[in-house]
Design a protein around this motif. Structure first.
Motif, PDB file in Angstrom:
ATOM      1  N   THR A   2      26.656  50.395  44.757  1.00 36.81           N
ATOM      2  CA  THR A   2      25.689  49.323  44.540  1.00 36.81           C
ATOM      3  C   THR A   2      26.007  48.131  45.429  1.00 36.81           C
ATOM      4  N   SER A   3      25.078  47.161  45.468  1.00 35.81           N
ATOM      5  CA  SER A   3      25.317  45.939  46.233  1.00 35.81           C
ATOM      6  C   SER A   3      26.490  45.163  45.654  1.00 35.81           C
ATOM      7  N   ARG A   4      26.762  45.331  44.341  1.00 35.32           N
ATOM      8  CA  ARG A   4      27.912  44.668  43.732  1.00 35.32           C
ATOM      9  C   ARG A   4      29.211  45.185  44.324  1.00 35.32           C
ATOM     10  N   ASP A   5      29.265  46.511  44.593  1.00 40.25           N
ATOM     11  CA  ASP A   5      30.460  47.094  45.220  1.00 40.25           C
ATOM     12  C   ASP A   5      30.664  46.538  46.633  1.00 40.25           C
ATOM     13  N   VAL A   6      29.564  46.374  47.370  1.00 38.78           N
ATOM     14  CA  VAL A   6      29.658  45.806  48.715  1.00 38.78           C
ATOM     15  C   VAL A   6      30.151  44.368  48.644  1.00 38.78           C
ATOM     16  N   ALA A   7      29.608  43.611  47.681  1.00 35.03           N
ATOM     17  CA  ALA A   7      30.010  42.210  47.530  1.00 35.03           C
ATOM     18  C   ALA A   7      31.499  42.099  47.216  1.00 35.03           C
ATOM     19  N   ARG A   8      31.974  42.947  46.326  1.00 34.62           N
ATOM     20  CA  ARG A   8      33.382  42.912  45.942  1.00 34.62           C
ATOM     21  C   ARG A   8      34.276  43.245  47.140  1.00 34.62           C
ATOM     22  N   ALA A   9      33.899  44.283  47.901  1.00 32.45           N
ATOM     23  CA  ALA A   9      34.713  44.695  49.045  1.00 32.45           C
ATOM     24  C   ALA A   9      34.698  43.655  50.163  1.00 32.45           C
ATOM     25  N   ALA A  10      33.583  42.975  50.325  1.00 29.99           N
ATOM     26  CA  ALA A  10      33.464  41.981  51.395  1.00 29.99           C
ATOM     27  C   ALA A  10      33.969  40.616  50.976  1.00 29.99           C
ATOM     28  N   GLY A  11      34.211  40.450  49.671  1.00 37.31           N
ATOM     29  CA  GLY A  11      34.696  39.166  49.181  1.00 37.31           C
ATOM     30  C   GLY A  11      33.631  38.086  49.169  1.00 37.31           C
ATOM     31  N   VAL A  12      32.363  38.492  48.915  1.00 37.87           N
ATOM     32  CA  VAL A  12      31.265  37.529  48.859  1.00 37.87           C
ATOM     33  C   VAL A  12      30.476  37.772  47.573  1.00 37.87           C
ATOM     34  N   SER A  13      29.484  36.935  47.334  1.00 35.55           N
ATOM     35  CA  SER A  13      28.662  37.102  46.139  1.00 35.55           C
ATOM     36  C   SER A  13      27.611  38.189  46.356  1.00 35.55           C
ATOM     37  N   GLN A  14      27.077  38.709  45.270  1.00 30.58           N
ATOM     38  CA  GLN A  14      26.038  39.720  45.360  1.00 30.58           C
ATOM     39  C   GLN A  14      24.773  39.133  45.991  1.00 30.58           C
ATOM     40  N   ALA A  15      24.549  37.840  45.739  1.00 28.21           N
ATOM     41  CA  ALA A  15      23.383  37.175  46.343  1.00 28.21           C
ATOM     42  C   ALA A  15      23.513  37.146  47.868  1.00 28.21           C
ATOM     43  N   THR A  16      24.744  36.925  48.356  1.00 28.20           N
ATOM     44  CA  THR A  16      24.965  36.921  49.804  1.00 28.20           C
ATOM     45  C   THR A  16      24.685  38.286  50.403  1.00 28.20           C
ATOM     46  N   VAL A  17      25.116  39.327  49.725  1.00 25.38           N
ATOM     47  CA  VAL A  17      24.835  40.690  50.197  1.00 25.38           C
ATOM     48  C   VAL A  17      23.330  40.915  50.278  1.00 25.38           C
ATOM     49  N   SER A  18      22.592  40.474  49.263  1.00 20.61           N
ATOM     50  CA  SER A  18      21.144  40.655  49.258  1.00 20.61           C
ATOM     51  C   SER A  18      20.492  39.915  50.416  1.00 20.61           C
ATOM     52  N   LEU A  19      20.964  38.706  50.676  1.00 18.87           N
ATOM     53  CA  LEU A  19      20.403  37.931  51.781  1.00 18.87           C
ATOM     54  C   LEU A  19      20.653  38.617  53.117  1.00 18.87           C
ATOM     55  N   VAL A  20      21.877  39.097  53.319  1.00 22.13           N
ATOM     56  CA  VAL A  20      22.237  39.707  54.603  1.00 22.13           C
ATOM     57  C   VAL A  20      21.503  41.018  54.803  1.00 22.13           C
ATOM     58  N   LEU A  21      21.553  41.906  53.824  1.00 23.51           N
ATOM     59  CA  LEU A  21      20.923  43.217  53.977  1.00 23.51           C
ATOM     60  C   LEU A  21      19.413  43.129  53.944  1.00 23.51           C
ATOM     61  N   GLY A  22      18.892  42.016  53.410  1.00 29.32           N
ATOM     62  CA  GLY A  22      17.457  41.784  53.443  1.00 29.32           C
ATOM     63  C   GLY A  22      17.017  41.017  54.669  1.00 29.32           C
ATOM     64  N   ASP A  23      17.968  40.743  55.579  1.00 23.86           N
ATOM     65  CA  ASP A  23      17.719  40.020  56.819  1.00 23.86           C
ATOM     66  C   ASP A  23      17.103  38.641  56.567  1.00 23.86           C
ATOM     67  N   LYS A  24      17.582  37.979  55.528  1.00 25.26           N
ATOM     68  CA  LYS A  24      17.118  36.624  55.222  1.00 25.26           C
ATOM     69  C   LYS A  24      18.285  35.635  55.218  1.00 25.26           C
ATOM     70  N   TRP A  25      19.353  35.957  55.939  1.00 24.45           N
ATOM     71  CA  TRP A  25      20.586  35.180  55.866  1.00 24.45           C
ATOM     72  C   TRP A  25      20.606  33.990  56.814  1.00 24.45           C
ATOM     73  N   GLU A  31      26.962  33.557  60.653  1.00 30.48           N
ATOM     74  CA  GLU A  31      26.838  34.807  61.392  1.00 30.48           C
ATOM     75  C   GLU A  31      28.076  35.684  61.188  1.00 30.48           C
ATOM     76  N   ARG A  32      29.239  35.067  61.072  1.00 31.97           N
ATOM     77  CA  ARG A  32      30.469  35.833  60.856  1.00 31.97           C
ATOM     78  C   ARG A  32      30.427  36.546  59.510  1.00 31.97           C
ATOM     79  N   THR A  33      29.976  35.831  58.466  1.00 34.36           N
ATOM     80  CA  THR A  33      29.898  36.447  57.140  1.00 34.36           C
ATOM     81  C   THR A  33      28.869  37.565  57.128  1.00 34.36           C
ATOM     82  N   ALA A  34      27.718  37.327  57.777  1.00 35.39           N
ATOM     83  CA  ALA A  34      26.682  38.360  57.829  1.00 35.39           C
ATOM     84  C   ALA A  34      27.211  39.618  58.499  1.00 35.39           C
TER      85      ALA A  34
END
Length: 330
Positions: A2-25, A31-34
């Motif tokens: 899930t996106s929660r697993d990605v957030a945990r592994a990347a050390g960011v919030s789930q909202a950040t994952v949604s923004l990046v993978l939704g290309d709205k970041w 840019e480094r975090t994305a």
């Protein structure tokens, strides 16, 4: 996964994952975090639920690509570039070539317009453009006159510069008697080539150019070149062709008349298709970044769909000098 697993592994919030993978970041996430989020998602093999996301956004995540012909290598490369960028953003591309195989394509999806998010089109007929605008679909035009369309943006290659480079190359070699083997298809890109050639020769007092129109296929180009080389008056020393397919036909015409390329007649193409290095001698031609055209077209459409300001561009071209050009005979 899930996106929660990605957030945990990347050390960011789930909202950040949604923004990046939704290309709205952009403007919200560095840019480094994305980049770190995208890399983590790739390493984990995460794929977002695009079907659910499409329902939330009210979109099908499908773009229509309209091209004159898939049998032409240039447009196949355009499709490759567009599809690559589309896949990176979870989009699909539906491709529609003209039924005639050449020239402007007609409006293809009158009944399926609600299944599309936007259109990328090259050399589309005016009535088709009107229909697409009437359906409210965002439109990005490729290989089209920026001043003659109210599309959201245009993505072109610098055709004028390409033909200018061809003209300067031949003039520098010493050529003054030219034939323009022109496309019989009436479209903006070929009109630009003719204008650029004429302008490039205008300041040369002893330069002469004659035009022979031909379809974009080998036999038609061969016949047109034979007419040009067999006419009355001094024989032209350079055949300037609107594309590489015509140039291949021109080379056949030169040989059939008992002449040689480039010793008696120089030949130039345009596009730098695989054909350009398959003939002997290999063609001097203009390399067009076809995949970049498709990629930039898709990226521009995505910008429009995301509410970001699109940018019209003219991508640079490159003159590739090979064995089909040389100084004219003495």
């Amino acid at each position: 996964m899930t996106s929660r697993d990605v957030a945990r592994a990347a050390g960011v919030s789930q909202a950040t994952v949604s923004l990046v993978l939704g290309d709205k970041w952009r403007g919200r996430v560095s840019e480094r975090t994305a980049g770190a989020v995208r890399e983590t998602a790739r390493e984990l093999g995460y794929r977002p639920n695009l079907a659910a996301r499409s329902l939330r956004l009210g979109r099908t995540r499908t773009a229509l690509l309209v091209v004159p012909a898939l049998t032409n290598e240039f447009f196949a490369r355009v499709h490759t570039g567009a599809s690559r960028v589309a896949a990176e953003h979870g989009f699909g591309v539906v491709i529609y070539p003209s039924p005639e195989g050449i020239g402007p394509a007609r409006d293809p999806f009158d009944s399926a317009r609600t299944a599309l998010d936007g259109v990328i089109a090259s050399s589309m007929a005016a009535e088709a453009l009107a229909a697409m605008r009437g359906g409210g679909l965002p439109l990005v035009m490729l290989d089209s006159d920026p001043a003659a369309t109210d599309a959201a943006a245009t993505v072109n290659v610098d055709i004028t510069d390409g033909m200018r480079r061809v003209t300067e190359h031949l003039l520098t070699l010493g050529h003054r008697r030219f034939v323009h083997l022109a496309s019989a298809v009436d479209s903006w890109t070929f009109r630009v080539r003719a204008t650029a050639l004429a302008e490039g020769l205008r300041g040369v007092p002893d330069a002469v150019v004659r035009t022979e129109a031909a379809a974009l296929e080998v036999n038609a180009a061969r016949q047109a070149a034979e007419r040009a080389l067999s006419g009355s008056g001094p024989r032209p020393t350079a055949l300037v062709c609107d594309d590489d397919i015509q140039a291949a036909g021109a080379c056949k015409a030169v040989r059939r008349l008992g002449l040689r390329v480039p010793e008696d007649v120089s030949v130039t193409g345009f596009d730098d298709l695989a054909l350009a290095t398959s003939v002997e001698p290999e063609l001097t031609t203009v390399r067009l970044p076809a995949e970049d055209v498709g990629a930039r077209g898709m990226a521009t459409l995505l910008a429009v769909l995301e509410g970001r300001p699109p940018e019209s561009v003219a991508l640079p071209v490159e003159l590739i000098v090979r064995g089909s050009t040389a100084p004219p005979p003495p």
